[in-house]
Scaffold this active site. Structure first.
Site, PDB file in Angstrom:
ATOM      1  N   GLN A 119       1.049  -1.241  -0.258  1.00 32.61           N
ATOM      2  CA  GLN A 119       0.476   0.024  -0.061  1.00 32.61           C
ATOM      3  C   GLN A 119       0.704   1.745   0.083  1.00 32.61           C
ATOM      4  O   GLN A 119       0.710   2.321  -1.020  1.00 32.61           O
ATOM      5  CB  GLN A 119      -0.831   0.387   1.368  1.00 32.61           C
ATOM      6  CG  GLN A 119      -1.928   0.588   0.670  1.00 32.61           C
ATOM      7  CD  GLN A 119      -2.928   0.870   0.338  1.00 32.61           C
ATOM      8  OE1 GLN A 119      -3.559  -0.088   0.002  1.00 32.61           O
ATOM      9  NE2 GLN A 119      -3.092   2.167  -1.008  1.00 32.61           N
ATOM     10  N   CYS A 165      -6.985   3.772   1.661  1.00 33.57           N
ATOM     11  CA  CYS A 165      -6.188   2.635   1.013  1.00 33.57           C
ATOM     12  C   CYS A 165      -7.202   2.289   0.587  1.00 33.57           C
ATOM     13  O   CYS A 165      -7.021   1.091  -0.025  1.00 33.57           O
ATOM     14  CB  CYS A 165      -4.774   2.615   2.193  1.00 33.57           C
ATOM     15  SG  CYS A 165      -5.661   1.607   3.613  1.00 33.57           S
TER      16      CYS A 165
END
Ligand code: CP
Ligand code: NVA
Length: 294
Positions: A130, A250
């Site tokens: 991420q 995210c």
């Protein structure tokens, strides 16, 4: 042979991270290239996933390789079989493994026994894939990472720690704004801690948030909802950042908890670019860990 595991952002130096980002931008321009034809990737999921699974599966396919996705209900990490045995068995079949697990210690053990590169697809402590994709999104939007002010609002969690690591490696100025008691581990990273959202977002180029209750913390949901009051990313808070600030998450997002629906859907939100960039960044990562160049 030294394996190129990617368990933490800090496993790679600045030069390698910059190379991965530049290579990801190239791959984004020409997505279909059979550079990993004949190679196989194993994916292990002890927790749910949408982005991580699909971006790795489709990305590996675009590179001409094969993927096998395994749920924990099938392989039973530490219940059906010890992690160290699963690691050595899969290493005999595939060329790299991505593993998402509850306990970071299980990922470390998996990597210690693996004879192929291991990628951390999220643990309780880190989410390096991420962080890499987010750096790509910021680079695309802002043209640089050096000197960019990123204000992370919310829980000092896995995503936060990986952002701090990539921010430190690539020269970003990160302010983590969280309630008392939810600070991230700041060992070895640069960045500052704040407990005052309105002050922390001032002059920010990037506002970032994530869920207040991560996977595995469901028992703490009610307490966290109380403790994080005032830390929601809403329109009033975004207005205090730079006028061209971007808003990041995210995903998956919980609207009207850590972020309002209005901010999620606003032109400043780049959350779906982030999701897309998971695939481009990870394709670059897969080439690197398997020792293949563009
Ligand atoms: N951001 C992210 O890792 O999403 P998934 O949990 O859906 O994979
Ligand atoms: N912090 C979140 C991220 C999900 C992608 C979690 O661990 O659940």
């Amino acid at each position: 042979m030294i394996l190129r595991h990617f368990l933490h952002i800090y496993d790679f130096n600045s030069e390698t991270l910059r190379h991965l980002l530049a290579q990801a931008l190239e791959l984004k321009k020409t997505p279909i290239q059979p550079l990993l034809a004949g190679k196989s990737l194993g994916l292990i999921f002890e927790k749910p996933s949408t982005r991580t699974r699909v971006s790795f599966e489709i990305g590996m396919g675009q590179l001409g390789g094969n993927v096998i996705s395994l749920q924990n209900s099938e392989i039973g990490l530490n219940s059906r079989e010890p992690v160290k045995d699963i690691s050595r068995v899969l290493s005999r079949y595939v060329d790299a493994v991505m593993i998402r697990a509850y306990h970071h210690s299980d990922i470390l053990e998996f990597a210690a026994y693996a004879t192929v590169p291991v990628i951390n697809g999220l643990s309780d402590l880190h989410h390096p894939c991420q962080g890499l994709a987010d750096a790509l999104t910021i680079l695309e939007r802002k043209g640089t990472l050096q000197g960019i002010k990123l204000c992370y609002l919310g829980d000092g969690n896995n995503v936060c720690r990986s952002l701090l690591e990539i921010g430190t490696r690539l020269g970003m100025n990160i302010v983590v704004c969280c309630p008392q008691g939810y600070e991230p581990d700041m060992t070895g990273v640069s960045g500052t801690i704040s407990h005052a959202p309105a002050h922390a977002v001032k002059d920010a180029d990037v506002i970032y948030t994530d869920v207040w209750t991560s996977m595995g913390q469901e028992d703490e949901f009610a307490k966290r909802m109380r403790d994080f009051e005032g830390f929601m990313v809403n329109e009033a808070l975004v207005a205090k950042a730079k006028p061209d600030a971007i808003v990041m998450h995210c995903l998956p997002a919980h609207r009207d908890q850590e972020i309002t629906d209005g901010v999620m859907e606003s032109p400043q939100s780049v959350v779906f670019d982030q999701a897309e960039n998971r695939m481009h960044a990870q394709k670059s990562l897969l080439l690197h860990v398997m020792g293949v160049s563009l």
